[in-house]
Design a protein around this motif. Sequence first.
Motif, PDB file in Angstrom:
ATOM      1  N   MET A   1      39.388  67.896 -22.032  1.00  0.00           N
ATOM      2  CA  MET A   1      40.142  67.787 -20.796  1.00  0.00           C
ATOM      3  C   MET A   1      39.719  66.530 -20.053  1.00  0.00           C
ATOM      4  O   MET A   1      38.555  66.160 -20.059  1.00  0.00           O
ATOM      5  N   VAL A   2      40.642  65.918 -19.391  1.00  0.00           N
ATOM      6  CA  VAL A   2      40.354  64.719 -18.606  1.00  0.00           C
ATOM      7  C   VAL A   2      39.724  65.137 -17.281  1.00  0.00           C
ATOM      8  O   VAL A   2      40.201  66.049 -16.622  1.00  0.00           O
ATOM      9  N   CYS A   3      38.652  64.466 -16.912  1.00  0.00           N
ATOM     10  CA  CYS A   3      37.944  64.768 -15.671  1.00  0.00           C
ATOM     11  C   CYS A   3      38.511  63.932 -14.538  1.00  0.00           C
ATOM     12  O   CYS A   3      38.129  62.776 -14.384  1.00  0.00           O
ATOM     13  N   GLU A   4      39.447  64.469 -13.791  1.00  0.00           N
ATOM     14  CA  GLU A   4      40.064  63.703 -12.720  1.00  0.00           C
ATOM     15  C   GLU A   4      40.168  64.507 -11.434  1.00  0.00           C
ATOM     16  O   GLU A   4      40.688  65.618 -11.434  1.00  0.00           O
ATOM     17  N   LYS A   5      39.702  63.919 -10.360  1.00  0.00           N
ATOM     18  CA  LYS A   5      39.871  64.525  -9.046  1.00  0.00           C
ATOM     19  C   LYS A   5      41.356  64.549  -8.708  1.00  0.00           C
ATOM     20  O   LYS A   5      42.110  63.657  -9.100  1.00  0.00           O
ATOM     21  N   ASN A   6      41.796  65.588  -8.026  1.00  0.00           N
ATOM     22  CA  ASN A   6      43.180  65.821  -7.578  1.00  0.00           C
ATOM     23  C   ASN A   6      44.131  66.255  -8.689  1.00  0.00           C
ATOM     24  O   ASN A   6      45.319  66.441  -8.431  1.00  0.00           O
ATOM     25  N   GLN A   7      43.643  66.433  -9.901  1.00  0.00           N
ATOM     26  CA  GLN A   7      44.489  66.913 -10.993  1.00  0.00           C
ATOM     27  C   GLN A   7      44.792  68.393 -10.790  1.00  0.00           C
ATOM     28  O   GLN A   7      43.944  69.166 -10.338  1.00  0.00           O
ATOM     29  N   LYS A   8      46.019  68.795 -11.125  1.00  0.00           N
ATOM     30  CA  LYS A   8      46.416  70.196 -11.034  1.00  0.00           C
ATOM     31  C   LYS A   8      46.117  70.894 -12.353  1.00  0.00           C
ATOM     32  O   LYS A   8      46.469  70.388 -13.420  1.00  0.00           O
ATOM     33  N   VAL A   9      45.472  72.062 -12.249  1.00  0.00           N
ATOM     34  CA  VAL A   9      45.061  72.827 -13.417  1.00  0.00           C
ATOM     35  C   VAL A   9      45.299  74.313 -13.149  1.00  0.00           C
ATOM     36  O   VAL A   9      45.536  74.719 -12.016  1.00  0.00           O
ATOM     37  N   VAL A  10      45.224  75.092 -14.217  1.00  0.00           N
ATOM     38  CA  VAL A  10      45.212  76.553 -14.128  1.00  0.00           C
ATOM     39  C   VAL A  10      44.058  77.045 -14.994  1.00  0.00           C
ATOM     40  O   VAL A  10      43.560  76.322 -15.854  1.00  0.00           O
ATOM     41  N   MET A  11      43.646  78.273 -14.764  1.00  0.00           N
ATOM     42  CA  MET A  11      42.564  78.839 -15.569  1.00  0.00           C
ATOM     43  C   MET A  11      43.055  79.114 -16.984  1.00  0.00           C
ATOM     44  O   MET A  11      44.199  79.524 -17.196  1.00  0.00           O
ATOM     45  N   SER A  12      42.157  78.911 -17.946  1.00  0.00           N
ATOM     46  CA  SER A  12      42.464  79.200 -19.344  1.00  0.00           C
ATOM     47  C   SER A  12      42.531  80.717 -19.548  1.00  0.00           C
ATOM     48  O   SER A  12      42.110  81.505 -18.688  1.00  0.00           O
ATOM     49  N   GLU A  13      43.036  81.112 -20.688  1.00  0.00           N
ATOM     50  CA  GLU A  13      43.128  82.530 -21.030  1.00  0.00           C
ATOM     51  C   GLU A  13      41.752  83.191 -20.982  1.00  0.00           C
ATOM     52  O   GLU A  13      41.600  84.297 -20.457  1.00  0.00           O
ATOM     53  N   ASN A  14      40.739  82.519 -21.516  1.00  0.00           N
ATOM     54  CA  ASN A  14      39.384  83.072 -21.494  1.00  0.00           C
ATOM     55  C   ASN A  14      38.856  83.205 -20.072  1.00  0.00           C
ATOM     56  O   ASN A  14      38.180  84.187 -19.746  1.00  0.00           O
ATOM     57  N   ALA A  15      39.157  82.235 -19.213  1.00  0.00           N
ATOM     58  CA  ALA A  15      38.713  82.317 -17.822  1.00  0.00           C
ATOM     59  C   ALA A  15      39.396  83.485 -17.107  1.00  0.00           C
ATOM     60  O   ALA A  15      38.752  84.192 -16.323  1.00  0.00           O
ATOM     61  N   ILE A  16      40.679  83.699 -17.392  1.00  0.00           N
ATOM     62  CA  ILE A  16      41.401  84.836 -16.802  1.00  0.00           C
ATOM     63  C   ILE A  16      40.730  86.144 -17.213  1.00  0.00           C
ATOM     64  O   ILE A  16      40.557  87.049 -16.390  1.00  0.00           O
ATOM     65  N   GLU A  17      40.306  86.236 -18.471  1.00  0.00           N
ATOM     66  CA  GLU A  17      39.607  87.435 -18.939  1.00  0.00           C
ATOM     67  C   GLU A  17      38.297  87.634 -18.173  1.00  0.00           C
ATOM     68  O   GLU A  17      37.921  88.765 -17.866  1.00  0.00           O
ATOM     69  N   ASN A  18      37.614  86.539 -17.844  1.00  0.00           N
ATOM     70  CA  ASN A  18      36.334  86.626 -17.131  1.00  0.00           C
ATOM     71  C   ASN A  18      36.485  86.857 -15.637  1.00  0.00           C
ATOM     72  O   ASN A  18      35.708  87.610 -15.044  1.00  0.00           O
ATOM     73  N   TYR A  19      37.456  86.203 -15.012  1.00  0.00           N
ATOM     74  CA  TYR A  19      37.570  86.217 -13.550  1.00  0.00           C
ATOM     75  C   TYR A  19      38.665  87.130 -13.015  1.00  0.00           C
ATOM     76  O   TYR A  19      38.727  87.383 -11.824  1.00  0.00           O
ATOM     77  N   GLY A  20      39.568  87.584 -13.879  1.00  0.00           N
ATOM     78  CA  GLY A  20      40.564  88.559 -13.460  1.00  0.00           C
ATOM     79  C   GLY A  20      41.995  88.040 -13.447  1.00  0.00           C
ATOM     80  O   GLY A  20      42.251  86.855 -13.293  1.00  0.00           O
ATOM     81  N   GLU A  21      42.914  88.978 -13.605  1.00  0.00           N
ATOM     82  CA  GLU A  21      44.351  88.689 -13.677  1.00  0.00           C
ATOM     83  C   GLU A  21      44.901  88.072 -12.391  1.00  0.00           C
ATOM     84  O   GLU A  21      45.954  87.449 -12.409  1.00  0.00           O
ATOM     85  N   GLN A  22      44.191  88.232 -11.265  1.00  0.00           N
ATOM     86  CA  GLN A  22      44.680  87.664 -10.012  1.00  0.00           C
ATOM     87  C   GLN A  22      44.760  86.138 -10.072  1.00  0.00           C
ATOM     88  O   GLN A  22      45.412  85.519  -9.244  1.00  0.00           O
ATOM     89  N   TRP A  23      44.102  85.517 -11.067  1.00  0.00           N
ATOM     90  CA  TRP A  23      44.114  84.061 -11.224  1.00  0.00           C
ATOM     91  C   TRP A  23      45.204  83.560 -12.166  1.00  0.00           C
ATOM     92  O   TRP A  23      45.393  82.365 -12.325  1.00  0.00           O
ATOM     93  N   LEU A  24      45.941  84.476 -12.776  1.00  0.00           N
ATOM     94  CA  LEU A  24      47.002  84.108 -13.708  1.00  0.00           C
ATOM     95  C   LEU A  24      48.075  83.298 -12.993  1.00  0.00           C
ATOM     96  O   LEU A  24      48.599  83.711 -11.955  1.00  0.00           O
ATOM     97  N   ASN A  25      48.375  82.112 -13.515  1.00  0.00           N
ATOM     98  CA  ASN A  25      49.412  81.210 -12.995  1.00  0.00           C
ATOM     99  C   ASN A  25      49.130  80.658 -11.595  1.00  0.00           C
ATOM    100  O   ASN A  25      50.039  80.142 -10.943  1.00  0.00           O
ATOM    101  N   ILE A  26      47.897  80.744 -11.125  1.00  0.00           N
ATOM    102  CA  ILE A  26      47.531  80.146  -9.842  1.00  0.00           C
ATOM    103  C   ILE A  26      47.169  78.683 -10.097  1.00  0.00           C
ATOM    104  O   ILE A  26      46.245  78.392 -10.863  1.00  0.00           O
ATOM    105  N   VAL A  27      47.903  77.775  -9.476  1.00  0.00           N
ATOM    106  CA  VAL A  27      47.631  76.347  -9.648  1.00  0.00           C
ATOM    107  C   VAL A  27      46.454  75.963  -8.753  1.00  0.00           C
ATOM    108  O   VAL A  27      46.418  76.295  -7.566  1.00  0.00           O
ATOM    109  N   LEU A  28      45.498  75.268  -9.368  1.00  0.00           N
ATOM    110  CA  LEU A  28      44.300  74.814  -8.678  1.00  0.00           C
ATOM    111  C   LEU A  28      44.269  73.298  -8.681  1.00  0.00           C
ATOM    112  O   LEU A  28      44.819  72.660  -9.580  1.00  0.00           O
TER     113      LEU A  28
END
Length: 77
Positions: A1-28
Motif C-alpha cells: 500500500m502507498v503511504c500517503e497522508k490524506n488518502q482515502k482507505v477502508v478497513m481490509s476484510e481481516n481488519a473488519i473481522e478484528n475490529y467489528g462489522e461497524q467498520w464495514l464500508n466506512i471511508v477513513l
Amino acid sequence: MVCEKNQKVVMSENAIENYGEQWLNIVLIITHVARNKNEHPGYDEGVSPQCLYDLKREDTGEDLNMSLYDWELVVSR
C-alpha cells in the motif's frame, strides 16, 4: 500500500473481522503516517517497512482511537 497522508482507505476484510462489522464500508482518511518508532510510539519495528497510520472518519471527521498498519487497510474506490 502507498503511504500517503490524506488518502482515502477502508478497513481490509481481516481488519473488519478484528475490529467489528461497524467498520464495514466506512471511508477513513489517513492523517499521519509512521515508518518507525520515532514517528509513532506504538510502531512495531518488527514489521518495518510497513507503515502505521492514524486515521479519521470521512463522514464525521472523528479521529479514530486506534492506529492501523498497511495490511489492515485498502484504498477506497
